[in-house]
Design an enzyme around this catalytic site. Structure first.
Site, PDB file in Angstrom:
ATOM      1  N   CYS A  16       0.824  -1.207   0.000  1.00  0.00           N
ATOM      2  CA  CYS A  16       0.000   0.000   0.000  1.00  0.00           C
ATOM      3  C   CYS A  16       0.858   1.257   0.000  1.00  0.00           C
ATOM      4  O   CYS A  16       0.356   2.352  -0.246  1.00  0.00           O
ATOM      5  CB  CYS A  16      -0.961   0.002   1.175  1.00  0.00           C
ATOM      6  N   LYS A  19       0.693   3.303  -3.104  1.00  0.00           N
ATOM      7  CA  LYS A  19      -0.511   4.081  -3.387  1.00  0.00           C
ATOM      8  C   LYS A  19      -0.159   5.515  -3.761  1.00  0.00           C
ATOM      9  O   LYS A  19       0.792   6.081  -3.225  1.00  0.00           O
ATOM     10  CB  LYS A  19      -1.362   4.121  -2.115  1.00  0.00           C
ATOM     11  N   ASP A  66      -8.340  -3.831  -5.433  1.00  0.00           N
ATOM     12  CA  ASP A  66      -7.053  -3.473  -4.843  1.00  0.00           C
ATOM     13  C   ASP A  66      -5.952  -4.335  -5.439  1.00  0.00           C
ATOM     14  O   ASP A  66      -6.098  -5.554  -5.513  1.00  0.00           O
ATOM     15  CB  ASP A  66      -7.084  -3.729  -3.325  1.00  0.00           C
ATOM     16  N   ASP A  89     -11.475  -4.673   2.329  1.00  0.00           N
ATOM     17  CA  ASP A  89     -12.396  -3.555   2.111  1.00  0.00           C
ATOM     18  C   ASP A  89     -13.858  -3.998   2.210  1.00  0.00           C
ATOM     19  O   ASP A  89     -14.728  -3.192   2.534  1.00  0.00           O
ATOM     20  CB  ASP A  89     -12.112  -2.876   0.761  1.00  0.00           C
ATOM     21  N   GLY A 136     -10.354 -13.617 -13.989  1.00  0.00           N
ATOM     22  CA  GLY A 136      -9.326 -12.604 -13.809  1.00  0.00           C
ATOM     23  C   GLY A 136      -8.784 -12.091 -15.123  1.00  0.00           C
ATOM     24  O   GLY A 136      -9.290 -12.436 -16.198  1.00  0.00           O
ATOM     25  N   HIS A 137      -7.740 -11.274 -15.026  1.00  0.00           N
ATOM     26  CA  HIS A 137      -7.135 -10.674 -16.215  1.00  0.00           C
ATOM     27  C   HIS A 137      -5.640 -10.492 -15.958  1.00  0.00           C
ATOM     28  O   HIS A 137      -5.251 -10.014 -14.893  1.00  0.00           O
ATOM     29  CB  HIS A 137      -7.800  -9.325 -16.506  1.00  0.00           C
TER      30      HIS A 137
HETATM   31 CO    CO Z   1      -9.848   0.244   2.802  1.00  0.00          CO
HETATM   32 CO    CO Z   2      -8.561  -0.205  -0.895  1.00  0.00          CO
END
Ligand code: CO
Ligand code: CO
Length: 344
Positions: A16, A19, A66, A89, A136-137
Site C-alpha cells: 500500500c 498508493k 485493490d 475492504d 481474472g485478467h
Molecule cells: Co480500505
Molecule cells: Co482499498
C-alpha cells in the site's frame, strides 16, 4: 545456479506504500463527472473502502478493487497478502465477500512457477474468506503486480461506513501498526527472522474474524487502516463524522522492533506524504516523533479501525482477545474541536 529472485527488489515501493498520495488523488477525482443514483449507498465522495449499491431493502452489493507490487519476497506469501488486503475492504463495510477476480501484471521473462505461486496464495485466502474465485485478467509488465476485485453482500441496515462516529465512541484497532516501517527494514536487510515473520503473519491475516466478532456490537463507523496510515484514515473518519478523533499513542498495538526502526529513520516515503496531507488540514500532536511516524506509517493489509458504542467496548475487547493478533482500544471520539485529529 541461478540466484533466487527477491520479488520486493523489483518494485521501488511495495504494498500500500505504492498508493498515490491522498492529496494528489483528490485533485484528479474532483474533475470527474458526478454520478447520481438513489441506490448508490456509498460512492466516491466519502473516500470509503468500497462502493455499495442497493439491490433491495435487505441486500446491497459491495464492490472493491485493490492490487499492488510485491510486499514479500516469497510469491505465495505475496499472493496471500494482496488477497487479504483486497478482501479487507468488504469486511470494512461489515460485508461478506462472495466472488473475486484476479488482477495480474507479470514479466514475460520471469518463471511462470512464480506466477502460479502468487495465484495459489491469493486463491487460498479467497477460499478462507468463503468466497469463490471466478476469473481474472493478466497483462505483461516489467514489475509484477497482483490483487483482486471483490464483490460482497451486506444488508444495507447493517452497513458500516467510514463516517457516522458519535461523541463518546471508543476507537478499537484490530491489528498492530508498523507494517510499512517493518517492510522498509526488511528491504534494508535489517529485520530479524522473527520480526519478518510477525509482519507477514499480520498482513496475511483476514479481517474476517474481527469483522464477525464486531457485528455483534454497536459499530457506528469502520474503515481498514491501509496506505494512508492510522492518521490518514482517522482523519477521514473524523471529517466525515464531523467529530474529533483522539488517538492515545501509548495504547497503540505496535509490532516488535518498529519503534527502534522508526527512531533510526527507517520511515517509508508514504509516511511523510500521509503526514503532509493531514498537516494541511491541521492536527494537534503532543506525541513523541517516533510514535507520530508510526501513526502515519502506510499499512498494507492493516486492521479494522472501529468507532464503537462506549457500553459495548469492553465486551467487544474481551471477544477480540481470542484473535491471534493484538487488538486495542486506541482512543475516543469527542465533539469537533479546532483540530479533527488529536494525537497524544
Ligand atoms: Co480500505
Ligand atoms: Co482499498
Amino acid at each position: 545456479m541461478t540466484e533466487k529472485i527477491r520479488l520486493t527488489k523489483l518494485a521501488p515501493n511495495c504494498g500500500c506504500a505504492a498508493k498515490v498520495g491522498p492529496g494528489t488523488l483528490a485533485g484528479v477525482l474532483s474533475r470527474l463527472p458526478k454520478f447520481e443514483d438513489p441506490n448508490l449507498l456509498v460512492g466516491t465522495e466519502t473516500s470509503d473502502d468500497a462502493a455499495v449499491y442497493r439491490i433491495s431493502d435487505d441486500l446491497a452489493l459491495i464492490q472493491t478493487l485493490d492490487f499492488f507490487t510485491p510486499v514479500a519476497d516469497d510469491p505465495y506469501t505475496f499472493g496471500q497478502v494482496a488477497a487479504a488486503n483486497a478482501l479487507s475492504d468488504v469486511y470494512a463495510m461489515g460485508g461478506e465477500p462472495k466472488t473475486a477476480l484476479n488482477i495480474v501484471a507479470f514479466p514475460n521473462c520471469m518463471d511462470t512457477e512464480i506466477l502460479g505461486e502468487i495465484l495459489r496464495g491469493g486463491a487460498d485466502k479467497v477460499l478462507e474468506a468463503g468466497a469463490v474465485l471466478a476469473g481474472g485478467h493478466t497483462i505483461q509488465d516489467d514489475t509484477p503486480k497482483y490483487g483482486l476485485s471483490v464483490t460482497g453482500f451486506v444488508n444495507p441496515k447493517n452497513l458500516w461506513k467510514n463516517y457516522g462516529a458519535l461523541t463518546g465512541d471508543v476507537l478499537i484497532l484490530t491489528k498492530p501498526l508498523g507494517a510499512g516501517i517493518m517492510n522498509t527494514a526488511i528491504k534494508a536487510e535489517m529485520a530479524s527472522e522473527e520480526e519478518t515473520a510477525e509482519v507477514l503473519r499480520s498482513m496475511t491475516c483476514l479481517n474476517k474474524y474481527a469483522c464477525e466478532i464486531m457485528k455483534q456490537y454497536r459499530v457506528h463507523a469502520c474503515t481498514d487502516v491501509t496506505g494512508f496510515g492510522l492518521g490518514g484514515h482517522s482523519l477521514e473518519m473524523a471529517q466525515g463524522s464531523n467529530k474529533t478523533l483522539v488517538i492515545h499513542t501509548d495504547q497503540l498495538p505496535v509490532m516488535n522492533g518498529v519503534r527502534e526502526y522508526a527512531s533510526m529513520g527507517l520511515i517509508p516515503a508514504g509516511a511523510y506524504r500521509n503526514r503532509a496531507h493531514v498537516e494541511s488540514t491541521g492536527y494537534l500532536s503532543t506525541a513523541e516523533l517516533c510514535m507520530e511516524d508510526i501513526v502515519f506509517d502506510p499499512q498494507t493489509s492493516g486492521g479494522l479501525l472501529l468507532a464503537v458504542h462506549p457500553e459495548d467496548a469492553s465486551k467487544a475487547m474481551e471477544a477480540l482477545s481470542s484473535l491471534p493478533l493484538p487488538c486495542a482500544i486506541i482512543g475516543e471520539v469527542i465533539d469537533r474541536g479546532e483540530h479533527a485529529l488529536v494525537i497524544r
